[in-house]
Design a protein around this motif. Structure first.
Motif, PDB file in Angstrom:
ATOM      1  N   SER A 270      -9.580   8.969   2.489  1.00  0.00           N
ATOM      2  CA  SER A 270      -8.687   7.683   2.339  1.00  0.00           C
ATOM      3  C   SER A 270      -9.157   6.998   1.166  1.00  0.00           C
ATOM      4  O   SER A 270      -8.710   6.013   0.665  1.00  0.00           O
ATOM      5  CB  SER A 270      -9.121   6.794   3.470  1.00  0.00           C
ATOM      6  OG  SER A 270     -10.438   6.603   3.754  1.00  0.00           O
TER       7      SER A 270
ATOM      8  N   GLN B 211      -0.063  -2.331   9.270  1.00  0.00           N
ATOM      9  CA  GLN B 211      -0.905  -2.599  10.276  1.00  0.00           C
ATOM     10  C   GLN B 211      -1.696  -3.773   9.616  1.00  0.00           C
ATOM     11  O   GLN B 211      -1.975  -4.891  10.234  1.00  0.00           O
ATOM     12  CB  GLN B 211      -2.147  -1.623  10.312  1.00  0.00           C
ATOM     13  CG  GLN B 211      -3.251  -1.661  11.367  1.00  0.00           C
ATOM     14  CD  GLN B 211      -4.121  -0.777  11.351  1.00  0.00           C
ATOM     15  OE1 GLN B 211      -4.410  -0.188  10.580  1.00  0.00           O
ATOM     16  NE2 GLN B 211      -4.368  -0.540  12.753  1.00  0.00           N
TER      17      GLN B 211
ATOM     18  N   ASP C 211       0.699  -1.092  -0.013  1.00  0.00           N
ATOM     19  CA  ASP C 211      -0.006   0.143   0.224  1.00  0.00           C
ATOM     20  C   ASP C 211       1.036   1.135  -0.018  1.00  0.00           C
ATOM     21  O   ASP C 211       2.038   1.131   0.595  1.00  0.00           O
ATOM     22  CB  ASP C 211      -0.958   0.006   1.146  1.00  0.00           C
ATOM     23  CG  ASP C 211      -2.112   1.050   1.023  1.00  0.00           C
ATOM     24  OD1 ASP C 211      -3.156   0.487   0.791  1.00  0.00           O
ATOM     25  OD2 ASP C 211      -1.900   2.110   1.392  1.00  0.00           O
TER      26      ASP C 211
ATOM     27  N   ASP D 158       0.522   3.737   1.403  1.00  0.00           N
ATOM     28  CA  ASP D 158       0.498   4.126   2.805  1.00  0.00           C
ATOM     29  C   ASP D 158       1.250   3.260   3.798  1.00  0.00           C
ATOM     30  O   ASP D 158       0.470   2.132   4.059  1.00  0.00           O
ATOM     31  CB  ASP D 158      -0.782   4.467   3.523  1.00  0.00           C
ATOM     32  CG  ASP D 158      -0.815   5.193   4.807  1.00  0.00           C
ATOM     33  OD1 ASP D 158       0.004   4.887   5.585  1.00  0.00           O
ATOM     34  OD2 ASP D 158      -1.892   5.804   5.309  1.00  0.00           O
TER      35      ASP D 158
ATOM     36  N   ARG E 254      -0.611   1.882   6.928  1.00  0.00           N
ATOM     37  CA  ARG E 254      -1.553   0.868   6.657  1.00  0.00           C
ATOM     38  C   ARG E 254      -1.146  -0.354   6.394  1.00  0.00           C
ATOM     39  O   ARG E 254      -1.943  -1.196   6.634  1.00  0.00           O
ATOM     40  CB  ARG E 254      -2.534   1.390   5.775  1.00  0.00           C
ATOM     41  CG  ARG E 254      -3.751   0.880   5.601  1.00  0.00           C
ATOM     42  CD  ARG E 254      -5.072   1.744   4.661  1.00  0.00           C
ATOM     43  NE  ARG E 254      -4.727   1.701   3.447  1.00  0.00           N
ATOM     44  CZ  ARG E 254      -5.765   2.054   2.565  1.00  0.00           C
ATOM     45  NH1 ARG E 254      -7.089   2.287   2.919  1.00  0.00           N
ATOM     46  NH2 ARG E 254      -5.668   2.004   1.282  1.00  0.00           N
TER      47      ARG E 254
END
Length: 288
Positions: free
Chosen positions: A165, A43, A35, A37, A40
């Motif tokens: 987002s 996680q 990703d 990000d 993110r």
């Protein structure tokens, strides 16, 4: 039996569903995720016990250690990422729709037709038991000649759907369209599959009824005319109150099939008694 080593690109909600259900299949190993990000992606990797994390999909494809990739990214990224994955010899599961434009769709189809290329689009309702029963009965002639079908998607999205987002949902150039492409195309696909005939004309009206500050429609109504002469009426919404279950109705000369979505989706038959038909892969819902 060796596992299929799967990489996931895009660590949003739909990729989360795919990851959870993939973990239930011992023949799939979640080998990497990506990703833009990093937080993110990290996680997501912790949640699903994925060992490798990337922020650049092309680098992930080139790094090796994968057999296939699942692309759950904004629609305008479908072509470049599918092309890069195929170039690296990877099988591709591409989240619907095929692309954000007809030109990109044609190019993906061309790449997928090359010898050795493996690419499928994730119209998962084809594996929904109710949709499968409806389509197979219609295609087998159990309803007689198909006269018309109706597709209704009275769904609802709140403003968070167009939040930062996932702000690309609001952009026509990035998403390619609104409710008809993103939600309704699932059930239009099933209706076309059931009718077994190519569309040759279309009439439609799109509107922004609630979300005035976006570039895409939140309500779409239309009619498809098929080569067979059958008609398909479509209503796709993200503004229904309250949200209700999607339905597909197929009307033939000898009987009718009525599908209703849900946790345990089902199809009822009127005047026709087709044999019981189950999808080739067992499950309880299109996502599982």
């Amino acid at each position: 039996m060796s596992s299929l080593r799967l990489g996931l690109v895009g660590c949003g909600d739909i990729a989360g569903y795919t990851a959870w259900f993939a973990r239930l299949n011992p023949r799939i190993a979640l080998a990497a995720c990506c990703d833009r990000d990093h937080a993110r992606a990290a996680q997501f990797a912790r949640r699903h016990r994925i060992g490798r994390v990337f922020t650049n999909a092309v680098e992930m494809f080139a790094a090796g250690g994968l057999d296939a990739v699942y692309l759950a990214v904004p629609h305008d990224l479908h072509l470049p990422l599918a092309a890069a994955a195929l170039q690296n010899g990877l099988a591709v599961l591409l989240e619907k729709p095929l692309a954000a434009s007809a030109a990109d769709s044609r190019e993906i189809a061309r790449l997928a037709a090359k010898p050795g290329a493996r690419l499928v689009v994730n119209y998962q309702y084809r594996y929904d038991a109710g949709c499968y029963a409806l389509a197979q009965a219609a295609r087998a002639g159990d309803l007689g000649r198909i006269l018309y079908a109706r597709v209704n998607i009275p769904w609802r999205r709140d403003p968070a759907y167009f939040a930062v987002s996932a702000g690309w949902h609001a952009s026509r150039s990035r998403s390619g369209g609104g409710t008809l492409l993103t939600q309704g195309s699932h059930f239009v696909d099933v209706a076309l599959w059931a009718c077994g005939s190519r569309p040759v004309r279309a009439q439609a009206v799109n509107a922004r009824k609630v979300f005035q500050d976006v570039e895409v429609e939140d309500l779409a109504l239309g009619v498809l005319g098929l080569e067979s002469g059958a008609l398909i009426q479509v209503c796709s919404s993200m503004v229904a109150t309250p949200e209700q279950k999607a339905t597909i109705e197929v009307y033939g000369e000898r009987g009718t099939a009525l599908y209703r979505d849900g946790l345990l989706p089902q199809t009822r038959f009127l005047a026709a008694r087709p044999p019981r038909r189950s999808p080739p892969v067992a499950g309880v819902h299109a996502l599982a």
